[in-house]
Design an enzyme around this catalytic site. Structure first.
Site, PDB file in Angstrom:
ATOM      1  CD  GLU A  37     -21.298  -4.497 -15.193  1.00 39.10           C
ATOM      2  OE1 GLU A  37     -22.278  -5.382 -14.867  1.00 39.10           O
ATOM      3  OE2 GLU A  37     -20.359  -4.195 -14.079  1.00 39.10           O
ATOM      4  CE  LYS A  53     -22.219  -9.135 -11.608  1.00 43.90           C
ATOM      5  NZ  LYS A  53     -21.779  -7.482 -12.633  1.00 43.90           N
ATOM      6  CG  ASP A 108     -29.182 -22.788 -21.805  1.00 46.79           C
ATOM      7  OD1 ASP A 108     -29.104 -21.405 -21.381  1.00 46.79           O
ATOM      8  OD2 ASP A 108     -29.669 -22.925 -21.577  1.00 46.79           O
ATOM      9  CG  HIS A 141     -17.790   1.551 -12.930  1.00 51.19           C
ATOM     10  ND1 HIS A 141     -18.126   0.911 -13.993  1.00 51.19           N
ATOM     11  CD2 HIS A 141     -17.087   0.946 -12.377  1.00 51.19           C
ATOM     12  CE1 HIS A 141     -17.851  -0.559 -13.498  1.00 51.19           C
ATOM     13  NE2 HIS A 141     -16.718  -0.587 -12.697  1.00 51.19           N
TER      14      HIS A 141
END
Ligand code: MEV
Length: 430
Positions: free
Chosen positions: A86, A270, A286, A384
């Site tokens: 991302e 998130k 992991d 972005h």
């Protein structure tokens, strides 16, 4: 390590060619040529190594590995490797880490590296007396569990406690669960605690007359927490048309939203994981385990909420905290097999799993700040857009100075498409 504090320096790194970045790592960060060539991907995981890691291997899947700059964690400069697809995550983590520098960066610590193994005991005549029989035998059980991993014992790890939980009302009726608390030192610990749980199973069946069913670690590693805090001085909060109070109070209001609404908290967390997973992946750990632990911990009160807090201190500065389980290791598993995982630990100069956990949660806090700062001011798309425009400019064939010029024009036109970029380039090059 050569400090890279200023905007100029950071932008210099951003604008360097790949080869120049590798040279910088070698020269300024004193990384050996082999480590750099592993991190560059040139000498990374070999197909033969991959073939031993999982089954049915046919290839190796690549992802970008970037470096977040400006981080100071517990007084130490650290370059943070991030594996992520991302755009803007690496840049915004670096920028927030820079804002944190004047107050000393991030202050982080961990609890003991204790994992929990769960042993489910079913088919019991009576759960209360079964519980007491297990607690009466605690010392013996811990002694048996302590023998399963001599290497861990050598480094001071091993069983720390045994707890018994009763589930009086379940779809299969009453049963009990033994929690074996196991200090796994610098390992992630899954193998050690799973083995210990399996070893104790027959003993527990003998003691209770019940039947042991599941024997497996819990990913809600709430005995293995990592915490970090940061202060952003008021004078470093203002930017563009936004004054310091607006930015600070906007961030606090955005956090308040995530603290009460699970729909927002999921997105908020998130954003935190946007920085956490990339480091967990870069170090061969992991990330599914860390994700599971994070979200289960966020829901520990019965209501899913934020993993961070944001508030103002008495001087009007912005203060943030994060607390979450962090089951990461630096020995065993992929951390030792994957060459880039080893190289990432070298890059960060990691000596203990706790240090790694402290850097990871600091980056998560920085990333959360970046998202809340953007969302509560200019919105997320602007930042972005400029990064996306840069990628589009490069894809369209822009070179050298053209990249910055072309991406600025695409962003200004709000038409960030490769076709448009090619048109502009063709026009300039006529
Ligand atoms: C996008 O990957 C992450 C954000 O949605 C996080 C947030 O909303 O806090 C921007």
């Amino acid at each position: 390590m050569e400090p890279m504090p200023g905007k100029e320096e950071k932008e210099k790194f951003y604008n360097l060619s790949l080869v120049e970045r590798h040279e910088w790592l070698q020269k300024s960060h004193h990384l050996d040529a082999n480590t750099v060539s592993i991190l560059s991907g040139e000498n990374g995981l070999k197909i033969e190594q991959a073939d031993h890691m999982i089954e049915n291997v046919i290839g190796i899947f690549g992802l970008p590995l970037g470096i977040a700059h400006n981080f100071i964690v517990n007084g130490k400069e650290v370059l943070v490797p991030m594996v992520i697809e991302e755009p803007s995550v690496v840049a915004s983590a670096s920028f927030m880490a820079k804002l944190a520098r004047p107050s000393g960066g991030f202050f982080a610590h961990t609890s003991a590296p204790e994992m929990i193994a769960q042993i489910q005991v079913i088919a019991l005549d009576e759960i209360h007396s079964a519980r007491l029989k297990i607690l009466e035998a605690k010392q013996d059980l811990m002694e048996i569990a302590g023998k399963v991993d001599p290497v861990l014992s050598k480094y001071g790890g091993g069983p720390r406690d045994i707890e018994v939980r009763l589930f009086k009302d379940s779809p299969i009726g009453p049963f009990l669960v033994v929690h074996l608390i196991f200090d796994v030192r610098d390992a992630m610990g899954a193998n050690a605690v799973n083995t210990a749980a399996e070893t104790l199973a027959p003993e527990i069946e003998n003691l209770t007359g019940g039947k042991v069913h599941l024997r497996i670690l819990s990913n809600l590693a709430d005995r293995r927490l990592a915490r970090a805090r940061v202060t952003i001085l008021k004078e470093n909060l203002a930017f563009g048309d936004f004054n310091a109070e607006e930015v600070r109070d906007g961030i606090i209001a955005a956090w308040a939203f995530s603290s009460v609404d699970p729909y927002r908290a999921a997105t908020h967390n998130k954003g935190i994981m946007n920085a956490i997973d990339p480091i967990v992946i870069a170090t061969g750990n992991d990330w599914r385990a860390v994700e599971a632990g994070a979200h289960a911990y966020a829901a520990r009160s019965g209501k899913y909420t934020s993993l961070t807090t944001w508030a103002k201190d008495k001087d009007g500065n912005l203060v943030g905290t994060i607390e979450m389980p962090m089951a990461v290791g630096i020995v065993g598993g992929a951390t030792r097999v994957h060459p880039a995982a080893k190289a990432s630990l070298i890059l960060m100069k990691i000596e203990t799993a706790s240090q790694l956990a402290e850097i990871i949660v600091s980056a998560g806090l920085a990333q959360n700040l970046a998202a809340l700062r953007a969302l509560s001011t200019e919105g997320i798309q602007r930042g972005h857009m400029s990064l996306h425009a840069r990628q589009v400019a490069i894809t369209a064939g822009a070179d050298g100075d053209e990249i910055a010029r072309l991406s600025a024009q695409l962003a200004q036109e709000k038409n960030v498409r490769v076709e448009r970029a090619q048109e502009i380039l063709a026009e300039w090059r006529k």
